[in-house]
Design a protein around this motif. Structure first.
Motif, PDB file in Angstrom:
ATOM      1  N   VAL A   7      -3.724  -5.431  -2.087  1.00 37.29           N
ATOM      2  CA  VAL A   7      -5.159  -5.256  -1.893  1.00 37.29           C
ATOM      3  C   VAL A   7      -5.418  -4.952  -0.420  1.00 37.29           C
ATOM      4  O   VAL A   7      -5.267  -5.821   0.429  1.00 37.29           O
ATOM      5  CB  VAL A   7      -5.935  -6.524  -2.319  1.00 37.29           C
ATOM      6  N   ALA A   8      -5.794  -3.711  -0.126  1.00 33.00           N
ATOM      7  CA  ALA A   8      -6.074  -3.296   1.248  1.00 33.00           C
ATOM      8  C   ALA A   8      -7.550  -3.532   1.535  1.00 33.00           C
ATOM      9  O   ALA A   8      -8.416  -2.883   0.943  1.00 33.00           O
ATOM     10  CB  ALA A   8      -5.719  -1.824   1.429  1.00 33.00           C
ATOM     11  N   ILE A   9      -7.832  -4.485   2.416  1.00 35.06           N
ATOM     12  CA  ILE A   9      -9.229  -4.838   2.694  1.00 35.06           C
ATOM     13  C   ILE A   9      -9.508  -4.815   4.188  1.00 35.06           C
ATOM     14  O   ILE A   9      -8.604  -4.920   5.006  1.00 35.06           O
ATOM     15  CB  ILE A   9      -9.609  -6.219   2.111  1.00 35.06           C
ATOM     16  N   HIS A  37      -4.572  -6.363   5.698  1.00 37.57           N
ATOM     17  CA  HIS A  37      -5.525  -5.764   6.636  1.00 37.57           C
ATOM     18  C   HIS A  37      -4.721  -5.042   7.701  1.00 37.57           C
ATOM     19  O   HIS A  37      -3.773  -5.584   8.249  1.00 37.57           O
ATOM     20  CB  HIS A  37      -6.414  -6.823   7.294  1.00 37.57           C
ATOM     21  N   ILE A  38      -5.114  -3.800   7.970  1.00 39.02           N
ATOM     22  CA  ILE A  38      -4.434  -3.004   8.972  1.00 39.02           C
ATOM     23  C   ILE A  38      -5.300  -2.957  10.222  1.00 39.02           C
ATOM     24  O   ILE A  38      -6.445  -2.503  10.174  1.00 39.02           O
ATOM     25  CB  ILE A  38      -4.164  -1.559   8.484  1.00 39.02           C
ATOM     26  N   LEU A  39      -4.750  -3.435  11.328  1.00 36.68           N
ATOM     27  CA  LEU A  39      -5.435  -3.346  12.614  1.00 36.68           C
ATOM     28  C   LEU A  39      -5.219  -1.941  13.154  1.00 36.68           C
ATOM     29  O   LEU A  39      -4.078  -1.511  13.328  1.00 36.68           O
ATOM     30  CB  LEU A  39      -4.869  -4.360  13.598  1.00 36.68           C
ATOM     31  N   ARG A 100      -0.498  -3.931  12.588  1.00 35.36           N
ATOM     32  CA  ARG A 100      -1.172  -2.933  13.415  1.00 35.36           C
ATOM     33  C   ARG A 100      -0.502  -1.589  13.196  1.00 35.36           C
ATOM     34  O   ARG A 100       0.723  -1.512  13.124  1.00 35.36           O
ATOM     35  CB  ARG A 100      -1.063  -3.346  14.877  1.00 35.36           C
ATOM     36  N   GLY A 101      -1.318  -0.532  13.056  1.00 34.39           N
ATOM     37  CA  GLY A 101      -0.742   0.795  12.895  1.00 34.39           C
ATOM     38  C   GLY A 101      -1.686   1.741  12.182  1.00 34.39           C
ATOM     39  O   GLY A 101      -2.883   1.486  12.051  1.00 34.39           O
ATOM     40  N   GLY A 104      -3.055   4.356   6.484  1.00 30.93           N
ATOM     41  CA  GLY A 104      -2.439   4.964   5.304  1.00 30.93           C
ATOM     42  C   GLY A 104      -0.948   4.716   5.236  1.00 30.93           C
ATOM     43  O   GLY A 104      -0.410   4.294   4.206  1.00 30.93           O
ATOM     44  N   ARG A 105      -0.285   4.977   6.331  1.00 34.10           N
ATOM     45  CA  ARG A 105       1.178   4.783   6.374  1.00 34.10           C
ATOM     46  C   ARG A 105       1.555   3.321   6.152  1.00 34.10           C
ATOM     47  O   ARG A 105       2.495   3.020   5.414  1.00 34.10           O
ATOM     48  CB  ARG A 105       1.746   5.277   7.699  1.00 34.10           C
ATOM     49  N   GLU A 106       0.831   2.418   6.808  1.00 35.98           N
ATOM     50  CA  GLU A 106       1.165   0.994   6.686  1.00 35.98           C
ATOM     51  C   GLU A 106       0.919   0.468   5.273  1.00 35.98           C
ATOM     52  O   GLU A 106       1.699  -0.329   4.756  1.00 35.98           O
ATOM     53  CB  GLU A 106       0.391   0.162   7.710  1.00 35.98           C
ATOM     54  N   ILE A 107      -0.149   0.907   4.635  1.00 38.32           N
ATOM     55  CA  ILE A 107      -0.428   0.480   3.258  1.00 38.32           C
ATOM     56  C   ILE A 107       0.689   0.941   2.333  1.00 38.32           C
ATOM     57  O   ILE A 107       1.216   0.158   1.534  1.00 38.32           O
ATOM     58  CB  ILE A 107      -1.808   0.999   2.788  1.00 38.32           C
ATOM     59  N   CYS A 108       1.083   2.208   2.441  1.00 40.55           N
ATOM     60  CA  CYS A 108       2.165   2.727   1.594  1.00 40.55           C
ATOM     61  C   CYS A 108       3.478   2.001   1.868  1.00 40.55           C
ATOM     62  O   CYS A 108       4.210   1.658   0.927  1.00 40.55           O
ATOM     63  CB  CYS A 108       2.342   4.230   1.818  1.00 40.55           C
ATOM     64  N   LYS A 109       3.774   1.759   3.134  1.00 38.52           N
ATOM     65  CA  LYS A 109       5.010   1.074   3.510  1.00 38.52           C
ATOM     66  C   LYS A 109       5.035  -0.352   2.961  1.00 38.52           C
ATOM     67  O   LYS A 109       6.033  -0.785   2.362  1.00 38.52           O
ATOM     68  CB  LYS A 109       5.128   1.061   5.031  1.00 38.52           C
TER      69      LYS A 109
END
Length: 154
Positions: A7-9, A37-39, A100-101, A104-109
């Motif tokens: 879950v990307a929030i 969560h991606i910073l 942090r990053g 899109g890339r971090e969610i897929c990774k």
């Protein structure tokens, strides 16, 4: 149905809707959840989005910016912890992470590394032009994720 749902929030109102949607989907399959969560400096809610760019290098201003970033990081982590606790309270095995990053890339990774069966994320509904120029996290994930993606429209 789906054993593992990533879950990307974020801290926006769509983040709450994404979380609620993920809980509903998890109930169907008694799924495990990974809240992410991606910073990113690119995020609308990040301190850099409202920081004046026309200033030169000023050590005091940089110190203030770093303090704002640390505060932002802590607030986002608290949001994740709160949502993870809420999911656990209703019976779901839940993990969370903040990295942090590039979103899109971090969610897929992370989805690949965690072996997610489904990614649930939001889409803010920016104009076609802004998506062409700036890109779209949801578009990136839809086209590059190894698993299914459920997009919650803003």
């Amino acid at each position: 149905m789906y054993e593992k749902i990533l879950v990307a929030i974020d801290t926006s109102t769509i983040g709450d809707r994404v979380f609620d949607t993920a809980l509903k989907l998890a109930k169907i399959g008694n799924s495990n959840l990974m809240l992410v969560h991606i910073l990113s400096e690119e995020a609308e809610e990040s301190p850099i989005s409202f920081w004046p760019m026309n200033i030169g290098y000023d050590p005091e201003m940089m110190k203030e910016y770093h303090q704002l970033w640390e505060k932002f990081e802590k607030e986002c982590l608290q949001m994740l912890q709160s949502k993870a606790s809420a999911a656990k309270d209703v019976g779901f095995q839940t993990e969370f992470t903040q990295v942090r990053g590039n979103p899109g890339r971090e969610i897929c990774k992370l989805a690949q590394e965690w072996s997610a069966n489904l990614i649930v994320m939001g889409r803010r509904g920016h104009s076609v032009f802004s998506e062409l120029v700036l890109g779209s996290v949801s578009n990136y994930v839809i086209h590059r994720a190894h698993c299914s993606v459920h997009v919650v429209q803003d």
